[in-house]
Design a protein around this motif. Sequence first.
Motif, PDB file in Angstrom:
ATOM      1  N   LYS A   1       0.830  -1.209   0.000  1.00 36.42           N
ATOM      2  CA  LYS A   1       0.000   0.000   0.000  1.00 36.42           C
ATOM      3  C   LYS A   1       0.865   1.260   0.000  1.00 36.42           C
ATOM      4  CE  LYS A   1      -3.762   0.535   0.166  1.00 36.42           C
ATOM      5  NZ  LYS A   1      -4.671   0.732  -0.996  1.00 36.42           N
ATOM      6  N   ASP A   2       0.491   2.193  -0.831  1.00 34.03           N
ATOM      7  CA  ASP A   2       1.095   3.521  -0.835  1.00 34.03           C
ATOM      8  C   ASP A   2       0.551   4.288   0.366  1.00 34.03           C
ATOM      9  OD1 ASP A   2       1.926   6.127  -1.237  1.00 34.03           O
ATOM     10  OD2 ASP A   2       0.842   6.408  -3.121  1.00 34.03           O
ATOM     11  N   VAL A   3       1.431   4.666   1.286  1.00 31.43           N
ATOM     12  CA  VAL A   3       0.997   5.418   2.474  1.00 31.43           C
ATOM     13  C   VAL A   3       1.806   6.715   2.601  1.00 31.43           C
ATOM     14  CG1 VAL A   3       0.080   3.472   3.800  1.00 31.43           C
ATOM     15  CG2 VAL A   3       2.513   3.985   3.902  1.00 31.43           C
ATOM     16  N   SER A   4       2.190   7.255   1.477  1.00 27.78           N
ATOM     17  CA  SER A   4       3.013   8.469   1.484  1.00 27.78           C
ATOM     18  C   SER A   4       2.283   9.661   2.103  1.00 27.78           C
ATOM     19  CB  SER A   4       3.439   8.821   0.048  1.00 27.78           C
ATOM     20  OG  SER A   4       2.315   8.915  -0.811  1.00 27.78           O
ATOM     21  N   PHE A   5       0.971   9.539   2.279  1.00 26.13           N
ATOM     22  CA  PHE A   5       0.162  10.610   2.872  1.00 26.13           C
ATOM     23  C   PHE A   5       0.109  10.521   4.395  1.00 26.13           C
ATOM     24  CE2 PHE A   5      -2.332   7.132   1.133  1.00 26.13           C
ATOM     25  CZ  PHE A   5      -2.957   6.625   2.261  1.00 26.13           C
ATOM     26  N   VAL A   6       0.760   9.500   4.988  1.00 25.46           N
ATOM     27  CA  VAL A   6       0.745   9.317   6.444  1.00 25.46           C
ATOM     28  C   VAL A   6       2.055   9.810   7.037  1.00 25.46           C
ATOM     29  CG1 VAL A   6       0.570   7.650   8.338  1.00 25.46           C
ATOM     30  CG2 VAL A   6      -0.776   7.314   6.250  1.00 25.46           C
ATOM     31  N   ASP A   7       1.972  10.699   8.029  1.00 23.56           N
ATOM     32  CA  ASP A   7       3.179  11.174   8.709  1.00 23.56           C
ATOM     33  C   ASP A   7       3.781  10.042   9.544  1.00 23.56           C
ATOM     34  OD1 ASP A   7       2.710  13.696   7.669  1.00 23.56           O
ATOM     35  OD2 ASP A   7       1.630  14.389   9.461  1.00 23.56           O
ATOM     36  N   VAL A   8       5.096  10.078   9.698  1.00 21.19           N
ATOM     37  CA  VAL A   8       5.775   9.048  10.494  1.00 21.19           C
ATOM     38  C   VAL A   8       5.183   8.965  11.899  1.00 21.19           C
ATOM     39  CG1 VAL A   8       7.968   8.415  11.565  1.00 21.19           C
ATOM     40  CG2 VAL A   8       7.931   9.120   9.182  1.00 21.19           C
ATOM     41  N   ALA A   9       4.881  10.124  12.490  1.00 18.70           N
ATOM     42  CA  ALA A   9       4.347  10.153  13.852  1.00 18.70           C
ATOM     43  C   ALA A   9       2.965   9.506  13.941  1.00 18.70           C
ATOM     44  CB  ALA A   9       4.270  11.592  14.360  1.00 18.70           C
ATOM     45  N   GLN A  10       2.300   9.338  12.801  1.00 19.94           N
ATOM     46  CA  GLN A  10       0.949   8.775  12.795  1.00 19.94           C
ATOM     47  C   GLN A  10       0.934   7.343  12.238  1.00 19.94           C
ATOM     48  OE1 GLN A  10      -0.516  12.003  10.390  1.00 19.94           O
ATOM     49  NE2 GLN A  10      -1.683  12.869  12.088  1.00 19.94           N
ATOM     50  N   HIS A  11       2.089   6.680  12.283  1.00 21.86           N
ATOM     51  CA  HIS A  11       2.198   5.372  11.648  1.00 21.86           C
ATOM     52  C   HIS A  11       1.256   4.338  12.237  1.00 21.86           C
ATOM     53  CE1 HIS A  11       4.398   3.156  14.832  1.00 21.86           C
ATOM     54  NE2 HIS A  11       4.840   4.349  15.174  1.00 21.86           N
ATOM     55  N   PHE A  12       0.884   4.480  13.523  1.00 21.92           N
ATOM     56  CA  PHE A  12       0.020   3.463  14.130  1.00 21.92           C
ATOM     57  C   PHE A  12      -1.385   3.483  13.524  1.00 21.92           C
ATOM     58  CE2 PHE A  12      -2.561   1.342  17.399  1.00 21.92           C
ATOM     59  CZ  PHE A  12      -1.833   0.167  17.530  1.00 21.92           C
ATOM     60  N   TYR A  13      -1.752   4.585  12.882  1.00 22.39           N
ATOM     61  CA  TYR A  13      -3.058   4.615  12.229  1.00 22.39           C
ATOM     62  C   TYR A  13      -3.115   3.639  11.062  1.00 22.39           C
ATOM     63  CZ  TYR A  13      -4.613   8.488  15.093  1.00 22.39           C
ATOM     64  OH  TYR A  13      -5.004   9.256  16.168  1.00 22.39           O
ATOM     65  N   ILE A  14      -1.959   3.308  10.489  1.00 20.14           N
ATOM     66  CA  ILE A  14      -1.917   2.271   9.464  1.00 20.14           C
ATOM     67  C   ILE A  14      -2.324   0.938  10.089  1.00 20.14           C
ATOM     68  CG2 ILE A  14      -0.434   1.016   7.837  1.00 20.14           C
ATOM     69  CD1 ILE A  14       1.352   3.542   7.756  1.00 20.14           C
TER      70      ILE A  14
END
Length: 243
Positions: free
Chosen positions: A61-74
Amino acid sequence: MRIIKLNAIDSTNTYLKKMGVAGVADDGLTVVAKFQTNGRGQMGTTWNSQEAKNLTFSVFKDVSFVDVAQHFYISMAVSLAVYEGLNSLSVKKIKVKWPNDILSDNKKIAGILIENVIKHNVITASVIGIGLNVNQTDFSDLPSASSLLLLSGKVYDLDEVLSSILKQIEIYFDYLKNRQFKLLKSTYESHLFRKNKPSTFKNAEGSVFSGYITGISDVGQLMVKVEDNFIKSFDFKEVSLMY
């Protein structure tokens, strides 16, 4: 969504990561294997699965729109996708055991391993590995594990189960892309195993303590109310919930 089906592979995550490095993995590419010789779980554990009886697959999955600090939302999005995929198949009593094990009737039926590709402090992609016990019946060496067949008495079509989960992954990653973080977090917490129930935990030093899970933090830490109503936060490697 492109799907590659393999008879046997060491690990679908490893296979898909190599495709990502080679630049030939597009968003949503899924690799499914009938058998993994080196399936992996969280923290270096192995995922054992009988050949052709379960689902072992990975999604790019392309998750380039997710900030590193918000990785747990993945992780939240994936957990909820598996939850809803199984719920649509009428699987009963599903819960998410933090951080992302899927339980049914208090038995583990699925594990999730997410490996993020980070470049220059930016998450560019996620390789999402999912192992789901579907039609396996022998778990003699894993007393806390079960399968959809054992829990329901019904033999499931693997392609149907896969399609159901992949459909939900697309839905929940749209929520993620649209930054509906509050919705993801509140929904995840509503399905959290042992939330607001007296539970026993073990910390990294091996000490056992009691508390109540109250939820998770924005960075994915487990929030536990301990004695004197004090709320403590724990990272994944710092605490384990005892059965």
